[in-house]
Design a protein around this motif. Sequence first.
Motif, PDB file in Angstrom:
ATOM      1  N   LYS A 200       1.439  -0.858   0.012  1.00 46.49           N
ATOM      2  CA  LYS A 200       0.391  -0.016  -0.367  1.00 46.49           C
ATOM      3  C   LYS A 200       1.008   0.937  -0.024  1.00 46.49           C
ATOM      4  O   LYS A 200       0.499   2.301  -0.508  1.00 46.49           O
ATOM      5  CB  LYS A 200      -1.269  -0.099   1.121  1.00 46.49           C
ATOM      6  N   LEU A 224      -1.532   4.657  -5.179  1.00 47.83           N
ATOM      7  CA  LEU A 224      -2.057   4.385  -3.546  1.00 47.83           C
ATOM      8  C   LEU A 224      -3.178   5.286  -3.320  1.00 47.83           C
ATOM      9  O   LEU A 224      -2.830   5.412  -2.104  1.00 47.83           O
ATOM     10  CB  LEU A 224      -0.596   4.232  -3.199  1.00 47.83           C
ATOM     11  N   ASP A 225      -3.686   6.389  -3.576  1.00 47.67           N
ATOM     12  CA  ASP A 225      -4.056   7.330  -2.691  1.00 47.67           C
ATOM     13  C   ASP A 225      -5.979   7.098  -2.391  1.00 47.67           C
ATOM     14  O   ASP A 225      -6.435   7.508  -3.286  1.00 47.67           O
ATOM     15  CB  ASP A 225      -4.411   8.708  -3.162  1.00 47.67           C
ATOM     16  N   GLN A 226      -5.477   6.395  -1.159  1.00 46.10           N
ATOM     17  CA  GLN A 226      -7.565   5.723  -1.472  1.00 46.10           C
ATOM     18  C   GLN A 226      -8.182   7.066  -1.464  1.00 46.10           C
ATOM     19  O   GLN A 226      -9.453   6.562  -2.407  1.00 46.10           O
ATOM     20  CB  GLN A 226      -7.314   5.238  -0.118  1.00 46.10           C
ATOM     21  N   GLU A 227      -8.205   7.881  -1.300  1.00 50.25           N
ATOM     22  CA  GLU A 227      -9.168   8.810  -1.070  1.00 50.25           C
ATOM     23  C   GLU A 227      -9.337   9.217  -2.553  1.00 50.25           C
ATOM     24  O   GLU A 227     -10.344   9.266  -3.253  1.00 50.25           O
ATOM     25  CB  GLU A 227      -8.669  10.270  -0.337  1.00 50.25           C
ATOM     26  N   ARG A 230     -11.300   6.744  -4.000  1.00 47.00           N
ATOM     27  CA  ARG A 230     -12.979   6.039  -3.337  1.00 47.00           C
ATOM     28  C   ARG A 230     -13.822   7.259  -4.169  1.00 47.00           C
ATOM     29  O   ARG A 230     -14.696   7.252  -4.599  1.00 47.00           O
ATOM     30  CB  ARG A 230     -13.014   6.934  -2.312  1.00 47.00           C
ATOM     31  N   GLN A 237      -7.897   3.930 -12.793  1.00 45.55           N
ATOM     32  CA  GLN A 237      -8.955   2.810 -11.711  1.00 45.55           C
ATOM     33  C   GLN A 237      -9.882   2.671 -13.179  1.00 45.55           C
ATOM     34  O   GLN A 237     -10.305   2.600 -13.670  1.00 45.55           O
ATOM     35  CB  GLN A 237      -9.602   3.976 -10.841  1.00 45.55           C
ATOM     36  N   GLN A 269      -9.499  -5.331   1.129  1.00 42.20           N
ATOM     37  CA  GLN A 269      -8.683  -3.532   1.828  1.00 42.20           C
ATOM     38  C   GLN A 269      -7.200  -4.259   2.238  1.00 42.20           C
ATOM     39  O   GLN A 269      -6.054  -3.020   1.473  1.00 42.20           O
ATOM     40  CB  GLN A 269      -9.681  -3.370   3.313  1.00 42.20           C
ATOM     41  N   TYR A 273      -6.803  -3.450  -2.527  1.00 44.65           N
ATOM     42  CA  TYR A 273      -7.129  -2.626  -2.479  1.00 44.65           C
ATOM     43  C   TYR A 273      -8.331  -2.210  -2.488  1.00 44.65           C
ATOM     44  O   TYR A 273      -8.566  -1.747  -1.461  1.00 44.65           O
ATOM     45  CB  TYR A 273      -8.263  -3.691  -4.130  1.00 44.65           C
ATOM     46  N   TYR A 274     -10.075  -2.120  -3.128  1.00 54.39           N
ATOM     47  CA  TYR A 274     -11.048  -0.952  -2.985  1.00 54.39           C
ATOM     48  C   TYR A 274     -12.350  -1.716  -3.450  1.00 54.39           C
ATOM     49  O   TYR A 274     -12.168  -2.198  -3.641  1.00 54.39           O
ATOM     50  CB  TYR A 274     -10.943  -0.374  -3.630  1.00 54.39           C
TER      51      TYR A 274
END
Length: 277
Positions: A200, A224-227, A230, A237, A269, A273-274
Amino acid sequence: MKHYLGCFCIIFLLACSSNNKAIKVKGSDTEVNLAVRLAENFYKVNKEFSVAISGGGSGLGIASLLNGQADIANSSRPLNSDEIRMFNVRRIKLRTIVFAEDATAFIVQKNFPLDSIDVFTLGKILSGAYKSWKPITGQDMRINIYGRQSNSGTHSFVRKKLEIRFSPDAKEMNGNAQIMEGVKMDVSGIGYVGAGYILKDGTGQPVKILRISPKIGQPAISPLDQEAIRYGRYYFQRPLYQFIPETSWNKVAAFIDFEKGEEGQKIIQESGYYITH
């Protein structure tokens, strides 16, 4: 248990397993490590099942469904028109599940003098329009491209997002591990892998993950920027699919339920992954 990539199999077997408890999963190398972790933990609470997992690319997984050689095809792309036609001709009805979301990461050697790149320039590189790094970094070094074979869902995804044809000089690798190793050893190499394959935070990785700008002058974003993921702000993505024939649904339902459950979502997670909502 060791995790094998590419055309190798990871097999969980019970001597007493019946055919209706033996699940075969084939396909995307982007998803294979995640599938192994899910299967390992599923087996801990469902010991009457056996699960065999192999990679080889999204196209191979889909072809395995057409040939009756798999119960689940993991795919990092949707079905194409030819595949849809072939399933219709063979009267194979499918269920489609989006079980996670992934981002494609573009990588260079750890000390390479580049931290971010825009989509237009990236397209010039991967199409072969730029042969040298000189217009980008000032270094007159030949660009070496490390990518996937044409049956890979990641190959198809990147090509379509960039609206290019890949350079004929691009090296075609079997999976993420080979691309990572190639770029690690090549001072002028660039490649792409599933972000979920990379830790991550990237700590300890022998490569640099480039931040991507959709257009020149716009902010560059890390995969790798989860926000950012999202809110759908990272350019590369995509959803990850599982295709399941109706004839296999009863067999695999317990495994799918595990993926969608609390433990499965946590594993998704933790693997980088998301989860989808």
